[in-house]
Design a protein around this motif. Structure first.
Motif, mmCIF file in Angstrom:
data_model
loop_
_atom_site.group_PDB
_atom_site.id
_atom_site.type_symbol
_atom_site.label_atom_id
_atom_site.label_comp_id
_atom_site.label_asym_id
_atom_site.label_seq_id
_atom_site.Cartn_x
_atom_site.Cartn_y
_atom_site.Cartn_z
ATOM 1 N N UNK A 126 -52.599 -22.445 -28.589
ATOM 2 C CA UNK A 126 -53.091 -21.854 -29.835
ATOM 3 C C UNK A 126 -53.755 -20.518 -29.545
ATOM 4 N N UNK A 127 -53.846 -19.680 -30.569
ATOM 5 C CA UNK A 127 -54.722 -18.520 -30.490
ATOM 6 C C UNK A 127 -56.137 -19.027 -30.706
ATOM 7 N N UNK A 128 -57.136 -18.281 -30.243
ATOM 8 C CA UNK A 128 -58.516 -18.763 -30.308
ATOM 9 C C UNK A 128 -58.912 -19.155 -31.723
ATOM 10 N N UNK A 129 -58.543 -18.330 -32.706
ATOM 11 C CA UNK A 129 -58.953 -18.600 -34.094
ATOM 12 C C UNK A 129 -58.242 -19.823 -34.678
ATOM 13 N N UNK A 131 -57.958 -22.770 -33.042
ATOM 14 C CA UNK A 131 -58.614 -23.995 -32.598
ATOM 15 C C UNK A 131 -59.571 -24.473 -33.685
ATOM 16 N N UNK A 132 -59.678 -25.786 -33.853
ATOM 17 C CA UNK A 132 -60.605 -26.333 -34.849
ATOM 18 C C UNK A 132 -62.040 -26.142 -34.359
ATOM 19 N N UNK A 133 -63.009 -26.381 -35.255
ATOM 20 C CA UNK A 133 -64.415 -26.242 -34.886
ATOM 21 C C UNK A 133 -64.766 -27.163 -33.722
ATOM 22 N N UNK A 138 -65.067 -26.485 -26.501
ATOM 23 C CA UNK A 138 -64.654 -26.351 -25.106
ATOM 24 C C UNK A 138 -64.901 -24.945 -24.575
ATOM 25 N N UNK A 139 -65.023 -23.981 -25.474
ATOM 26 C CA UNK A 139 -65.259 -22.591 -25.080
ATOM 27 C C UNK A 139 -66.743 -22.236 -25.018
ATOM 28 N N UNK A 140 -67.599 -23.236 -25.147
ATOM 29 C CA UNK A 140 -69.040 -22.977 -25.075
ATOM 30 C C UNK A 140 -69.511 -22.815 -23.629
ATOM 31 N N UNK A 141 -68.644 -23.164 -22.687
ATOM 32 C CA UNK A 141 -68.978 -22.998 -21.277
ATOM 33 C C UNK A 141 -67.859 -22.230 -20.584
ATOM 34 N N UNK A 164 -60.146 -33.045 -25.819
ATOM 35 C CA UNK A 164 -61.185 -34.050 -26.086
ATOM 36 C C UNK A 164 -62.022 -34.264 -24.829
ATOM 37 N N UNK A 165 -61.370 -34.305 -23.667
ATOM 38 C CA UNK A 165 -62.085 -34.450 -22.397
ATOM 39 C C UNK A 165 -62.912 -33.207 -22.093
ATOM 40 N N UNK A 166 -62.377 -32.026 -22.445
ATOM 41 C CA UNK A 166 -63.115 -30.779 -22.232
ATOM 42 C C UNK A 166 -64.405 -30.766 -23.056
ATOM 43 N N UNK A 167 -64.290 -31.185 -24.307
ATOM 44 C CA UNK A 167 -65.463 -31.220 -25.192
ATOM 45 C C UNK A 167 -66.464 -32.256 -24.677
ATOM 46 N N UNK A 168 -65.953 -33.383 -24.191
ATOM 47 C CA UNK A 168 -66.825 -34.417 -23.622
ATOM 48 C C UNK A 168 -67.621 -33.850 -22.452
#
Length: 206
Positions: A126-129, A131-133, A138-141, A164-168
């Motif tokens: 996907x393009x960055x925009x 991705x869902x909220x 996952x991009x916070x780090x 899902x694992x990235x967000x976890x």
């Protein structure tokens, strides 16, 4: 506490990348020579990736495929180690994950971390925009050379489930989790798990 963990993470990244570049310098030089002697093209493969907060940066890896591989054969997809776009030296590098070593420069520069979500290309899946909220968490780090998804599901599940694992990882992050992931990664490198699945994209194409 999280700020302290993030500070310690950066300290470990700096120390780890510096020591790694020094210790592995003979290996880096040898690989560079072998790539140059065995196939035409640059030693390194560089590609834009999405990093923290969706900012792009240029990831560095050893080139393991022929030049312009993404426009040949299966295009963005690498289905097996028998893909004829992979060079002879490239097969060894990919099987041992030695092609990833130059990313220590990305870590040293602060563009990546030793541990974190793997950085996708800006336009795939996907393009960055797009991705869902939830997925954007996952991009916070900073992206990592290895991560929770790599040591648990790796390529055995579709991209959306890896997210899902990235967000976890982002939500559970602490320095001890990073250390655990690093040790598991070292173990998995020596076990030489397969890195190929039907839907694997150009992330491993170089």
């Amino acid at each position: 506490m999280r700020l302290l963990n993030l500070f310690l993470k950066r300290v470990i990244d700096l120390l780890g990348s510096t020591i790694g570049l020094i210790v592995f310098s003979p290996v880096l030089i040898l690989i560079a020579i072998l790539i140059k002697l065995s196939s035409k093209g640059p030693i390194f493969f560089k590609q834009e990736r999405l990093g923290k907060a969706g900012r792009t940066f240029e990831i560095i890896k050893f080139r393991t495929m022929v030049v312009n591989a993404e426009n040949l054969g299966s295009g963005l997809f690498v289905k097996s180690e028998n893909d004829n776009r992979i060079t002879k030296v490239g097969k060894v590098l990919r099987a041992t994950s030695l092609d990833e070593l130059p990313q220590l420069f990305n870590v040293f520069l602060g563009e990546m971390s030793l541990v974190g979500p793997r950085p996708p290309v800006p336009h795939h899946p996907y393009k960055f925009e797009e991705y869902s909220e939830f997925q954007r968490k996952r991009f916070e780090m900073k992206p990592g050379m290895t991560g929770l998804a790599q040591v648990t599901v790796r390529n055995s599940v579709p991209w959306d489930k890896r997210i899902i694992k990235d967000v976890e990882y982002v939500e559970k992050f602490n320095i001890w989790l990073d250390i655990k992931i690093i040790f598991i990664t070292i173990k998995k490198v020596f076990s030489r798990e397969s890195i190929y699945i039907e839907t694997e994209n150009i992330e491993k194409t170089k």
